[in-house]
Scaffold this active site. Structure first.
Site, PDB file in Angstrom:
ATOM      1  N   HIS A  36       0.453  38.728  17.658  1.00 52.24           N
ATOM      2  CA  HIS A  36       0.144  38.883  16.240  1.00 52.24           C
ATOM      3  C   HIS A  36      -1.009  37.968  15.884  1.00 52.24           C
ATOM      4  O   HIS A  36      -0.997  36.784  16.217  1.00 52.24           O
ATOM      5  CB  HIS A  36       1.356  38.527  15.375  1.00 52.24           C
ATOM      6  CG  HIS A  36       1.075  38.704  13.920  1.00 52.24           C
ATOM      7  ND1 HIS A  36       1.233  39.909  13.282  1.00 52.24           N
ATOM      8  CD2 HIS A  36       0.594  37.853  12.988  1.00 52.24           C
ATOM      9  CE1 HIS A  36       0.871  39.795  12.015  1.00 52.24           C
ATOM     10  NE2 HIS A  36       0.478  38.540  11.816  1.00 52.24           N
TER      11      HIS A  36
ATOM     12  N   ASP B 178      10.226  41.971   2.910  1.00 53.88           N
ATOM     13  CA  ASP B 178       8.867  41.455   3.091  1.00 53.88           C
ATOM     14  C   ASP B 178       7.831  42.402   2.500  1.00 53.88           C
ATOM     15  O   ASP B 178       6.848  41.949   1.922  1.00 53.88           O
ATOM     16  CB  ASP B 178       8.561  41.220   4.569  1.00 53.88           C
ATOM     17  CG  ASP B 178       7.123  40.746   4.746  1.00 53.88           C
ATOM     18  OD1 ASP B 178       6.816  39.646   4.245  1.00 53.88           O
ATOM     19  OD2 ASP B 178       6.302  41.484   5.309  1.00 53.88           O
TER      20      ASP B 178
ATOM     21  N   ARG C  85       3.079  38.957  -3.683  1.00 51.58           N
ATOM     22  CA  ARG C  85       2.259  37.767  -3.418  1.00 51.58           C
ATOM     23  C   ARG C  85       0.777  38.087  -3.511  1.00 51.58           C
ATOM     24  O   ARG C  85      -0.025  37.274  -3.986  1.00 51.58           O
ATOM     25  CB  ARG C  85       2.584  37.205  -2.025  1.00 51.58           C
ATOM     26  CG  ARG C  85       3.949  36.530  -1.966  1.00 51.58           C
ATOM     27  CD  ARG C  85       4.379  36.311  -0.527  1.00 51.58           C
ATOM     28  NE  ARG C  85       3.394  35.583   0.235  1.00 51.58           N
ATOM     29  CZ  ARG C  85       3.178  35.739   1.538  1.00 51.58           C
ATOM     30  NH1 ARG C  85       3.880  36.607   2.234  1.00 51.58           N
ATOM     31  NH2 ARG C  85       2.270  35.030   2.146  1.00 51.58           N
TER      32      ARG C  85
ATOM     33  N   SER D 194       7.126  35.734   6.570  1.00 53.02           N
ATOM     34  CA  SER D 194       6.696  37.129   6.485  1.00 53.02           C
ATOM     35  C   SER D 194       6.371  37.669   7.878  1.00 53.02           C
ATOM     36  O   SER D 194       6.864  38.730   8.299  1.00 53.02           O
ATOM     37  CB  SER D 194       5.463  37.204   5.571  1.00 53.02           C
ATOM     38  OG  SER D 194       4.813  38.438   5.684  1.00 53.02           O
TER      39      SER D 194
ATOM     40  N   LYS E 116       9.174  40.155  10.565  1.00 60.20           N
ATOM     41  CA  LYS E 116       8.825  41.469  11.116  1.00 60.20           C
ATOM     42  C   LYS E 116       8.858  41.453  12.652  1.00 60.20           C
ATOM     43  O   LYS E 116       9.326  42.402  13.276  1.00 60.20           O
ATOM     44  CB  LYS E 116       7.426  41.884  10.623  1.00 60.20           C
ATOM     45  CG  LYS E 116       7.453  42.334   9.156  1.00 60.20           C
ATOM     46  CD  LYS E 116       6.063  42.590   8.610  1.00 60.20           C
ATOM     47  CE  LYS E 116       5.333  41.298   8.341  1.00 60.20           C
ATOM     48  NZ  LYS E 116       4.168  41.390   7.467  1.00 60.20           N
TER      49      LYS E 116
HETATM   50  N1  URA Z   1       0.409  38.592   7.454  1.00 62.89           N
HETATM   51  C1  URA Z   1       1.662  38.893   7.098  1.00 62.89           C
HETATM   52  O1  URA Z   1       2.277  39.784   7.664  1.00 62.89           O
HETATM   53  N2  URA Z   1       2.237  38.193   6.121  1.00 62.89           N
HETATM   54  C2  URA Z   1       1.614  37.195   5.467  1.00 62.89           C
HETATM   55  O2  URA Z   1       2.196  36.590   4.607  1.00 62.89           O
HETATM   56  C3  URA Z   1       0.283  36.893   5.837  1.00 62.89           C
HETATM   57  C4  URA Z   1      -0.289  37.610   6.845  1.00 62.89           C
END
Ligand code: URA
Length: 429
Positions: free
Chosen positions: A86, A165, A172, A187, A191
Site C-alpha cells: 500500500h 471507513d 474527513r 483507515s 482495509k
Molecule cells: N488512504 C486511505 O486509505 N486512508 C487515509 O486516511 C489516507 C490515505
C-alpha cells in the site's frame, strides 16, 4: 433498544483530551455506520482526534471496530502465501502496476485492492481503466480464481469491506481532517487487515507530493501502521520513500501505464525500476520467499507474461494501443544549467488540471491527460530544450496547468550539485 452511549459525551471526552474507552470507540464506529451518530457529530469527533491524538490502545480499538463494520476476506484456501503493498499516495506513483505481476512470478499471490485518485494524486484503478476493456470490479469468487490461476489481481475494494471507513473517509475529505495520523493509520490498516493479506509492505511517501511533508510525521505514521499490522497477525514493514519529486517521467493515467509496460519490458526510468524491485524484495521476504533475483524477472520476460495474463483475466487487451491525448504543449528550459528541483505537488496539480484527476468523486478522468517529464533533478539542461510536455483533450486547460508549474522547478548554474534525497529514506518493521 436504547443506545449505550451519547455521541456528545464521546466528543467531549476527546475534546477534553481524555482517553476514550474501548466500549465508547466500538459504539461510536458502529452507531456512525448505522446512521445513529450524525455526520456533524462524527466530524466534531474527527477534529478532536486530529487536534488531541489517540493512544496506541485507542487506535487499535478504532481499527478493529472499523474492520468489524464489514466483511473479512480470507485467502487461506489458496495454498500459497499472500502479500500486498500500500502506498500512501504520490505523484507518478505507478509502482503497483509492474509490482503485482512481478511478485506473482515468485509464487506469492498479490491481492491488490486499489482506489481511484482524488485531488493531486492519481489512482491505480483510473490508470488501469485506460487499457481498453479492462474491468475494475470483480466478485470475491472472481478475485480468488484469478489469484489462483494468475497469481495477481488489482481491483476495486467491494462495498462490504470496512464500510465505516468509506463513510468516515468521505467525511474527513470535506472537513479538513484527512491529515490526522491515527485516522490515516486506522483507515489504511482496517482495509488491509479486512482484505486478509498475510504480509503487507507499506510505502509511506514523504515530501511535497505526499500527505506527510516531513520525515518525522511519516515515521510516526509508519510506526503506527506497522504496530497495527503486527497486532492483527499481518507481517508488516514500511519504507519511507522520497516524494519531493515525481516518480519516473510520467504523471497521468495512460502515460503511467505506458511507463509501467516499459519497466516490465526491462527498461523504464531507474527510480521506478529500483523502487519496484525493492518493494518486491520486501514483499517476498515478508511472505517467507526472500532471496530471489527479482530484477532478472523484469528483463527475461516473466513479469511481462504475468502482466499480460493479469490484464487479460480482467477483460483488458494488453496489445491494444493506449489512448493518447488530442493536444500537447511543451514547457521549455528558460536557461542552460542543472535542474536542481522539480516539485512533485506542482506536477501533480498540473496533471490534475489537465484532466488526469478529479475534483469530486463522481467526475470522469481523461485517459490520455497528464505531464511527461524530459528531465529529472540532477540533469544538465540547455535553454530552449523541452523540460516537460503537457497532454490533454481540452486545450483550454493548458493555461491553468502552466500556472501550477510556473514555480515548480529550479535551474542552477553549471557545476551546482543538487541536494537529492535518497529514494528510500528509512525502513521500519
Ligand atoms: N488512504 C486511505 O486509505 N486512508 C487515509 O486516511 C489516507 C490515505
Amino acid at each position: 433498544m436504547g443506545e449505550a452511549f451519547d455521541a456528545v459525551d464521546v466528543i467531549i471526552t476527546k475534546r477534553d483530551r481524555r482517553e476514550l474507552t474501548d466500549e465508547q470507540i466500538r459504539w461510536v464506529i458502529d452507531a456512525y455506520t448505522r446512521g445513529v451518530v450524525a455526520e456533524e457529530q462524527m466530524s466534531a469527533l474527527a477534529m478532536a482526534v486530529l487536534l488531541n491524538g489517540m493512544t496506541r490502545r485507542e487506535i487499535a480499538t478504532w481499527t478493529s471496530a472499523m474492520i468489524a463494520s464489514g466483511e473479512r476476506m480470507s485467502f487461506s484456501a489458496l495454498g500459497k502465501p499472500t502479500a500486498d503493498k500500500h502506498s500512501t499516495g504520490g505523484v507518478g506513483d505507478k509502482i503497483t502496476l509492474p509490482l503485482a505481476p512481478l511478485v506473482a512470478v515468485f509464487g506469492v499471490a498479490v491481492p491488490q485492492l486499489s482506489g481511484r485518485g482524488l485531488g493531486h494524486t492519481g489512482g491505480t484503478l483510473d490508470k488501469l481503466e485506460s487499457i481498453p476493456g479492462w474491468r475494475a470490479s470483480l466478485s470475491n469468487q472472481e478475485m480468488l480464481r484469478q489469484l489462483d490461476e494468475v497469481g495477481a489481481v488489482i481491483c476495486a475494494a467491494g462495498s462490504g469491506l470496512a464500510p465505516a471507513d468509506k463513510k468516515l473517509y468521505a467525511l474527513r475529505d470535506v472537513t479538513g481532517t484527512v491529515e490526522a495520523i491515527p485516522l490515516i493509520a486506522s483507515s489504511i490498516m482496517s482495509k488491509k487487515i479486512a482484505e486478509g493479506t498475510g504480509a503487507l509492505v507499506l510505502d509511506v511517501k514523504v515530501g511535497s507530493g505526499a500527505f506527510m511533508k516531513n520525515p518525522d510525521d511519516a515515521r510516526e505514521l509508519a510506526r503506527t501502521m506497522v504496530e497495527l499490522g503486527a497486532d492483527a497477525g499481518v507481517k508488516t514493514v514500511a519504507l519511507l520513500t522520497n516524494m519531493h519529486t515525481p516518480l519516473g517521467l510520467t504523471a497521468g493515467n495512460a502515460l503511467e501505464v505506458r511507463e509501467s509496460i516499459e519497466v516490465l519490458a526491462g527498461g523504464g526510468p531507474p527510480d521506478v525500476v529500483d523502487l519496484t524491485v525493492r518493494l518486491a524484495e520486501e514483499m517476498l521476504d515478508a511472505a517467507g520467499r526472500g532471496g530471489q533475483d527479482v530484477r532478472l524477472a523484469l528483463t527475461d520476460g516473466r513479469a511481462m507474461d504475468a502482466w499480460r495474463r493479469m490484464i487479460a483475466a480482467q477483460d483488458g487487451d494488453p496489445d491494444a494501443p493506449l489512448p493518447v491525448a488530442g493536444e500537447t504543449e511543451d514547457i521549455l528550459a528558460p536557461a542552460d544549467g542543472v535542474l536542481t528541483t522539480l516539485d512533485a505537488y506542482a506536477v501533480g496539480v498540473a496533471a490534475w488540471r489537465l484532466g488526469a484527476g478529479r475534483a469530486r468523486k463522481e467526475d470522469p478522468v481523461q485517459a490520455g491527460a497528464g505531464v511527461e517529464l524530459h528531465a529529472k533533478p540532477g540533469a544538465v539542461v540547455r535553454g530552449g530544450e523541452k523540460l516537460m510536455t503537457l497532454h490533454t483533450d481540452t486545450p483550454d486547460k493548458f493555461e491553468r496547468a502552466k500556472g501550477a508549474l510556473a514555480q515548480a522547478f529550479t535551474i542552477a548554474s553549471h557545476g551546482s550539485r543538487p541536494d537529492l534525497p535518497p529514494l528510500v529514506i528509512d525502513r521500519i518493521g
